[in-house]
Motif scaffolding. Structure first.
Motif, PDB file in Angstrom:
ATOM      1  N   ILE A 116      -6.551   8.440  -3.295  1.00  0.00           N
ATOM      2  CA  ILE A 116      -6.485   9.148  -4.569  1.00  0.00           C
ATOM      3  C   ILE A 116      -7.139  10.526  -4.405  1.00  0.00           C
ATOM      4  O   ILE A 116      -8.272  10.637  -3.936  1.00  0.00           O
ATOM      5  N   SER A 117      -6.409  11.579  -4.788  1.00  0.00           N
ATOM      6  CA  SER A 117      -6.914  12.934  -4.540  1.00  0.00           C
ATOM      7  C   SER A 117      -7.086  13.771  -5.807  1.00  0.00           C
ATOM      8  O   SER A 117      -7.526  14.922  -5.714  1.00  0.00           O
ATOM      9  N   THR A 118      -6.742  13.216  -6.966  1.00  0.00           N
ATOM     10  CA  THR A 118      -6.862  13.971  -8.210  1.00  0.00           C
ATOM     11  C   THR A 118      -7.643  13.176  -9.253  1.00  0.00           C
ATOM     12  O   THR A 118      -7.554  11.941  -9.311  1.00  0.00           O
ATOM     13  N   GLY A 119      -8.373  13.890 -10.074  1.00  0.00           N
ATOM     14  CA  GLY A 119      -9.071  13.243 -11.172  1.00  0.00           C
ATOM     15  C   GLY A 119      -8.116  12.605 -12.160  1.00  0.00           C
ATOM     16  O   GLY A 119      -8.417  11.562 -12.747  1.00  0.00           O
ATOM     17  N   TRP A 158      -4.980  17.822   4.774  1.00  0.00           N
ATOM     18  CA  TRP A 158      -4.582  16.411   4.711  1.00  0.00           C
ATOM     19  C   TRP A 158      -3.450  16.266   3.705  1.00  0.00           C
ATOM     20  O   TRP A 158      -3.266  17.123   2.837  1.00  0.00           O
ATOM     21  N   ASN A 159      -2.732  15.159   3.803  1.00  0.00           N
ATOM     22  CA  ASN A 159      -1.780  14.752   2.774  1.00  0.00           C
ATOM     23  C   ASN A 159      -2.227  13.397   2.224  1.00  0.00           C
ATOM     24  O   ASN A 159      -2.321  12.445   3.006  1.00  0.00           O
ATOM     25  N   PRO A 160      -2.507  13.297   0.925  1.00  0.00           N
ATOM     26  CA  PRO A 160      -2.513  14.358  -0.070  1.00  0.00           C
ATOM     27  C   PRO A 160      -3.659  15.327   0.147  1.00  0.00           C
ATOM     28  O   PRO A 160      -4.641  15.009   0.814  1.00  0.00           O
ATOM     29  N   ALA A 197       0.855  -1.190   0.000  1.00  0.00           N
ATOM     30  CA  ALA A 197       0.000   0.000   0.000  1.00  0.00           C
ATOM     31  C   ALA A 197       0.886   1.233   0.000  1.00  0.00           C
ATOM     32  O   ALA A 197       1.834   1.320   0.785  1.00  0.00           O
ATOM     33  N   THR A 198       0.581   2.185  -0.861  1.00  0.00           N
ATOM     34  CA  THR A 198       1.466   3.339  -1.003  1.00  0.00           C
ATOM     35  C   THR A 198       0.756   4.662  -0.738  1.00  0.00           C
ATOM     36  O   THR A 198      -0.398   4.859  -1.119  1.00  0.00           O
ATOM     37  N   HIS A 199       1.488   5.543  -0.077  1.00  0.00           N
ATOM     38  CA  HIS A 199       1.161   6.976  -0.039  1.00  0.00           C
ATOM     39  C   HIS A 199       1.981   7.588  -1.162  1.00  0.00           C
ATOM     40  O   HIS A 199       3.201   7.692  -1.058  1.00  0.00           O
ATOM     41  N   SER A 200       1.292   7.982  -2.232  1.00  0.00           N
ATOM     42  CA  SER A 200       2.002   8.333  -3.458  1.00  0.00           C
ATOM     43  C   SER A 200       1.968   9.835  -3.723  1.00  0.00           C
ATOM     44  O   SER A 200       0.990  10.375  -4.250  1.00  0.00           O
ATOM     45  N   GLU A 201       3.046  10.505  -3.336  1.00  0.00           N
ATOM     46  CA  GLU A 201       3.284  11.899  -3.673  1.00  0.00           C
ATOM     47  C   GLU A 201       4.785  12.054  -3.923  1.00  0.00           C
ATOM     48  O   GLU A 201       5.592  11.507  -3.163  1.00  0.00           O
TER      49      GLU A 201
END
Length: 450
Positions: A239-242, A284-286, A178-182
């Motif tokens: 996921i935070s972006t379209g 929040w992050n992201p 599982a990733t926090h992807s930024e």
């Protein structure tokens, strides 16, 4: 263990809604049928559920309960209670505590704490670092939910930024990643630009410009490419972006997917227009981004690009949140309100009850291959939540159960309310009252080798 009859509930399960009774014995679902009234005189407890809806217990695949080391913000005990009051019966907790859960020994200490103190069922991720790949390879896939990789630095920084290490994790680890992807480099460049202009008093509405669409997409694409290269099982969190939505396939049965994605309640609820009122409470992050991103994420959920809905519950104190941008930490409490928030979206016509159950219960069980949970089926553990869809209530500081004592939803009136929560057959919560005589269980996983 007490036997329980739930009478006359509208059961939401496996794509259908039907009025049935449910009998719970020895912690498990014994029977589901249109009429089980012959058991009334034999059970210990009868719950009259006429007019209520019965859902499988919510499984939250991403929470931060802050124990050990950060217990001034939250504890496993307090946050698990808040979760149960919100209809969450099982959670998977993150490793960025103090000390960080990056060894099996430290991980087992967290399991021991939960066994003694958690009202909800539990599992814990082991955290990846730039130098603990050998430890990750020792993880038993049947007893641990997964490996957590932070590509972007966040609270309790565990940044994995060594390219060789990332390659090894994806090539060698045979458990869900599982990733926090930024992209941390992009974020740092953006931050420096705004910090030069504003100093520590960067306006909160610039948070999504600093932790930008580009930073999110770049990192998510990188891990998706790695997972495809090595055949790894990848789950991209929050996921935070379209734009990211298009990285993930739709129209494929979840059981066949190797690459999956999660949406969080706050990214489905708030937008950058809310920073003016909420400020750091929705930092929040992201980052929470535009209304267009929010709508595209919801579309991704409904069309199958995004597979599950979770919270990323991450409490901080009011005092910490009241600091200037550069010092105010990211994250907020959500477990008590995640289900009712999604039910508000149902009332608004944006999602069906069946889809809520699919994304918050069934799909989490499938994706993580959780043993005997996530459905209302005879033989499964009785993780169940009853909700009254037409019982409004308003969030106040006084009724927030998370230890931090605040919520980004304060002042909002939800249309629905959780009335009862059963955890492994135990009636842990009923109309505002807790029964803490039985604790939750450690989640078990039935995983196919790969």
């Amino acid at each position: 263990m007490k036997s329980i009859l739930i009478s006359g509930a509208n059961i939401v399960n496996e794509g259908e809604i039907s009025r049935k009774d449910v009998l719970v014995k020895e912690g498990r679902i014994f029977s589901v049928a249109p009429d089980l009234s012959e058991w009334r005189a034999q059970v210990d407890t009868v719950i009259e559920a006429e007019g209520l809806h019965l859902l499988p217990g919510i499984i939250d695949d991403q929470v931060h309960f802050r124990e050990p080391g950060l217990t001034h913000k939250a504890e496993i005990y307090t946050e698990a209670k808040a979760a149960v009051a919100g209809g969450i019966t099982s959670y998977m907790e993150m490793p960025n505590t103090v000390p960080q859960a990056t060894t099996l020994a430290l991980l087992e200490e967290k399991y021991a704490t939960a066994a003694a103190r958690s009202l909800a069922n539990y599992s814990f991720y082991i955290g990846a670092t730039n130098d603990n790949v050998e430890e990750l390879l020792r993880v038993d896939p049947a007893r641990v939910c997964g490996i957590k990789v932070f590509q972007g630095s966040s609270t309790g920084n565990m940044l994995v930024d060594n390219a060789e290490t990332l390659e090894k994790i994806f090539a060698q680890c045979r458990i869900l990643i599982a990733t926090h992807s930024e992209n941390d480099h992009i974020i740092k460049d953006n931050f420096e630009r705004y910090h030069q202009e504003y100093g520590d008093a960067i306006p909160m509405h610039l948070h999504p410009k600093i932790r930008s669409e580009e930073a999110c997409y770049d990192a998510s694409k990188r891990v998706v490419d790695l997972a495809r290269k090595y055949g790894a099982k990848l789950h991209v969190l929050h996921i935070s972006t379209g734009k990211e939505v298009d990285l993930f396939d739709a129209g494929i049965p979840l059981e066949e997917k190797r690459i999956t994605a999660e949406a969080c309640v706050h990214h489905l609820w708030f937008s950058d227009a809310d920073y003016a009122e909420k400020g750091s409470l929705i930092k929040w992050n992201p980052a929470v981004k535009t209304a267009a991103d929010r709508e595209r994420i919801l579309e991704g959920v409904l069309k199958g690009h995004i597979d599950v809905i979770a919270t990323d519950h991450a409490p901080h104190t009011r005092e910490e949140k009241a600091q200037p941008y550069t010092k105010a930490p990211s994250g907020g409490p959500l477990v008590q309100h995640s289900l009712v928030a999604m039910l508000d979206l149902y009332h608004a016509g944006k999602i069906t009850l069946e889809q809520i159950v699919e994304k918050m219960c069934h799909h989490v069980a499938i994706l993580f291959e959780i043993k005997e949970r996530g459905y209302i089926r005879p033989g499964y553990w009785a993780d169940l939540v009853l909700v009254d869809l037409n019982r409004p209530w308003t969030v106040t500081a006084e009724n927030v159960l998370s230890k931090c004592g605040w919520s980004p939803f304060e002042g909002h009136t939800f249309k629905s309310q959780v009335t009862h929560t059963l955890v492994s057959g135990h009636l842990a919560y009923a109309n505002g009252h807790f029964d803490e005589s039985q604790k939750g269980q450690r989640l078990a996983f039935e995983r196919k080798p790969f």
